[in-house]
Design an enzyme around this catalytic site. Structure first.
Site, PDB file in Angstrom:
ATOM      1  N   GLY A 133      32.394  36.865  40.563  1.00  0.00           N
ATOM      2  CA  GLY A 133      33.444  36.125  39.870  1.00  0.00           C
ATOM      3  C   GLY A 133      34.788  36.796  40.060  1.00  0.00           C
ATOM      4  O   GLY A 133      34.880  37.915  40.592  1.00  0.00           O
ATOM      5  N   ASP A 134      35.840  36.102  39.665  1.00  0.00           N
ATOM      6  CA  ASP A 134      37.207  36.639  39.728  1.00  0.00           C
ATOM      7  C   ASP A 134      37.660  36.994  41.140  1.00  0.00           C
ATOM      8  O   ASP A 134      38.458  37.915  41.347  1.00  0.00           O
ATOM      9  CB  ASP A 134      37.351  37.873  38.806  1.00  0.00           C
ATOM     10  CG  ASP A 134      36.909  37.563  37.395  1.00  0.00           C
ATOM     11  OD1 ASP A 134      37.287  36.490  36.904  1.00  0.00           O
ATOM     12  OD2 ASP A 134      36.173  38.371  36.809  1.00  0.00           O
TER      13      ASP A 134
ATOM     14  N   LYS B 263      39.182  32.198  43.197  1.00  0.00           N
ATOM     15  CA  LYS B 263      38.820  30.817  43.560  1.00  0.00           C
ATOM     16  C   LYS B 263      39.893  29.831  43.123  1.00  0.00           C
ATOM     17  O   LYS B 263      40.279  28.940  43.872  1.00  0.00           O
ATOM     18  CB  LYS B 263      37.499  30.410  42.880  1.00  0.00           C
ATOM     19  CG  LYS B 263      36.310  31.197  43.311  1.00  0.00           C
ATOM     20  CD  LYS B 263      35.071  30.811  42.514  1.00  0.00           C
ATOM     21  CE  LYS B 263      35.008  31.348  41.116  1.00  0.00           C
ATOM     22  NZ  LYS B 263      34.878  32.789  40.984  1.00  0.00           N
TER      23      LYS B 263
ATOM     24  N   GLY C 189      37.758  31.941  34.033  1.00  0.00           N
ATOM     25  CA  GLY C 189      39.189  32.134  33.826  1.00  0.00           C
ATOM     26  C   GLY C 189      39.857  32.143  35.183  1.00  0.00           C
ATOM     27  O   GLY C 189      39.598  33.017  36.001  1.00  0.00           O
ATOM     28  N   HIS C 190      40.647  31.128  35.460  1.00  0.00           N
ATOM     29  CA  HIS C 190      41.307  31.014  36.765  1.00  0.00           C
ATOM     30  C   HIS C 190      42.809  31.189  36.585  1.00  0.00           C
ATOM     31  O   HIS C 190      43.446  30.430  35.870  1.00  0.00           O
ATOM     32  CB  HIS C 190      40.983  29.654  37.405  1.00  0.00           C
ATOM     33  CG  HIS C 190      39.538  29.515  37.776  1.00  0.00           C
ATOM     34  ND1 HIS C 190      38.946  28.321  38.092  1.00  0.00           N
ATOM     35  CD2 HIS C 190      38.556  30.440  37.881  1.00  0.00           C
ATOM     36  CE1 HIS C 190      37.670  28.516  38.375  1.00  0.00           C
ATOM     37  NE2 HIS C 190      37.401  29.792  38.252  1.00  0.00           N
TER      38      HIS C 190
ATOM     39  N   GLN D 223      32.336  31.371  38.198  1.00  0.00           N
ATOM     40  CA  GLN D 223      31.456  32.538  38.340  1.00  0.00           C
ATOM     41  C   GLN D 223      31.207  32.755  39.845  1.00  0.00           C
ATOM     42  O   GLN D 223      32.135  32.587  40.618  1.00  0.00           O
ATOM     43  CB  GLN D 223      30.152  32.405  37.526  1.00  0.00           C
ATOM     44  CG  GLN D 223      30.390  32.377  36.018  1.00  0.00           C
ATOM     45  CD  GLN D 223      30.812  31.019  35.497  1.00  0.00           C
ATOM     46  OE1 GLN D 223      30.179  30.020  35.781  1.00  0.00           O
ATOM     47  NE2 GLN D 223      31.873  30.968  34.725  1.00  0.00           N
TER      48      GLN D 223
END
Ligand code: IMP
Ligand code: MG
Length: 423
Positions: free
Chosen positions: A13-14, A17, A41-42, A221
């Site tokens: 994740g992170d 994206k 969280g984007h 994710q």
């Protein structure tokens, strides 16, 4: 017809994206979230302005893009309405013209959130480090076939019948009479508000996929947090691999023609679980503070490690990447040398492929590294040819290790710091 593209994370994740989706959405008129919830969280930066998205797809900053929350997403209706409100406060209108939500999304309630915290506490030293957004418990209810879906919020009796009773709530979570009824009313009101956004998302996405394509499917994710293929049990409670874009939307897999794996130039992880390439010490702190590596959802410091090509090769396999998007090359600048893990050593045996059966937190994995020269800080890079030679060496190394071409690189937080690579 243009290809439809699935954008998924290849690590924990992170990876960035959201940023890649926002960049590609300049040329696409539909962005679809197909799994996960507001555990995601984007972070998007456009002209110095920061936007953090949790449930709203990352096409929302583009006026002519339709954003879809498909049925595979789990929705906390109150958090979603707050997100819509906070975007409006920042001048981003989320209306029934640019957001469609599937009424069959499962609903995360306050009780799922409280249950998530309760389960984490009871795990003691074996905590997963969840985001405490109720993701595990809502999926338990979903597969146990007793879940509450968005459509159920429109009927007060159905809504009540699917919540814990007052008595249960009081004994399990310390929620008493007045608070209980206020919460039921708030859920009912949330349903009435969201109803205007409801639409048959499977039909809408399928129709566009058939007609002109050019849809972006936005993962949340990542493959290594996938409930079936990730580092179980240190995973989220959903499938995050690219193939799930078809399941989470209710469309045929034949429409998923292009799959981009987003790769951070190093590795980060929030929450617990195996992390063979963890850097530790001052160097880890230096990269964390340079990259502001704190969770966009929970604010927790992210653990930082070197790039792990064993994990990446595995991710490429379970997702089927056509190409990679490499982010955060700027964050890694300023180091004498960078290391890349090319194999694992476990009890004197060398593994080039991910040893999925050995991946528990207690196992001692020794990463086998190759060293590559670092590069100096750079700014204002607009084409791949302007990059320091060491960065190109690093990119070529990754591409060879993963046996996958690189289609996009990111050299800064801004949308304009994103570069398409010649194919
Ligand atoms: P959950 O999804 O909240 O149940 O958390 C399970 C694991 O997935 C924890 O390690 C979380 O930190 C991690 N996780 C969930 N969502 C994200 C995300 O969007 N980015 C990074 N890690 C995540
Ligand atoms: Mg994130």
């Amino acid at each position: 017809m243009q290809k439809n593209t699935v954008i998924v994370g290849s690590q924990f994740g992170d990876e960035g994206k959201g940023k890649i989706v926002d960049f590609l959405a300049q040329q696409s008129d539909m962005v679809v979230r197909f799994q996960g919830g507001n555990n995601a969280g984007h972070t998007l930066w456009v002209n110095g302005k920061k936007t953090i998205l949790h449930l709203i797809p990352s096409g929302v900053l583009h006026k002519n893009t339709i954003n879809i929350i498909a049925s595979g997403v789990v929705v906390d209706p109150i958090a979603l309405i707050e997100e819509i409100g906070s975007l409006a406060d920042h001048g981003v209108e989320v209306t029934t013209n640019n957001l469609v939500i599937s009424p069959t999304c499962h609903v995360i309630t306050k009780f799922h959130i409280l249950q998530d915290a309760k389960e984490e506490n009871s795990r003691g030293a074996n905590q997963i480090g969840t985001t405490k957004r109720g993701i595990g418990p809502v999926n338990v209810d979903r597969v146990a076939r007793r879940g509450l879906r968005l459509i159920d919020l429109l009927d007060i009796d159905v809504l009540r019948s699917k919540l814990p009773t007052e008595l249960q709530a009081a004994s399990e979570f310390g929620i008493y009479n007045k608070e209980y009824h206020q919460y039921v009313d708030a859920l009912y009101a949330a349903g009435s508000f969201l109803q205007g956004y409801f639409g048959d998302t499977s039909y809408i996405v399928d129709s566009k996929a058939k007609k002109d394509g050019n849809i972006l499917f936005e993962g949340a994710q990542s493959g290594l947090l996938d409930v079936d293929h990730g580092t179980y049990p240190y995973v989220t409670s959903a499938n995050c691999v690219a193939g799930f874009a078809s399941v989470g939307c209710g469309i045929s897999p034949q429409y998923l023609s292009n799959i981009i794996g987003v790769v951070k130039a190093y590795t980060t992880r929030v929450g617990a679980g195996p992390f063979p390439t963890l850097i530790g010490g001052q160097l880890e702190e230096r990269i964390r503070s340079k990259g502001n590596e704190y969770g966009a959802t929970t604010g927790r410091p992210r653990k930082i490690g070197w790039l792990d090509c064993v994990a990446l090769r595995y991710s490429a396999r379970i997702n089927g990447f056509n190409s990679l998007a490499i982010t955060r090359l700027d964050t890694l600048a300023g180091l004498e040398e960078v290391k890349v893990c090319v194999a694992y050593k476990i009890n004197d045996i060398i593994y080039h492929e991910m040893p999925v059966d050995r991946l528990c937190a207690s196992i001692n994995i020794e990463p086998i590294y190759e060293k590559i020269s670092g590069w100096k800080d750079f700014t204002n890079i607009k084409s791949i040819n302007e990059l320091p030679a060491e960065v190109l060496t690093y990119l070529n190394f990754i591409s060879r290790q993963v046996e996958c071409p690189i289609s996009i690189i990111s050299v800064g937080a801004e949308r304009s710091d994103t570069i398409k690579c010649p194919s």
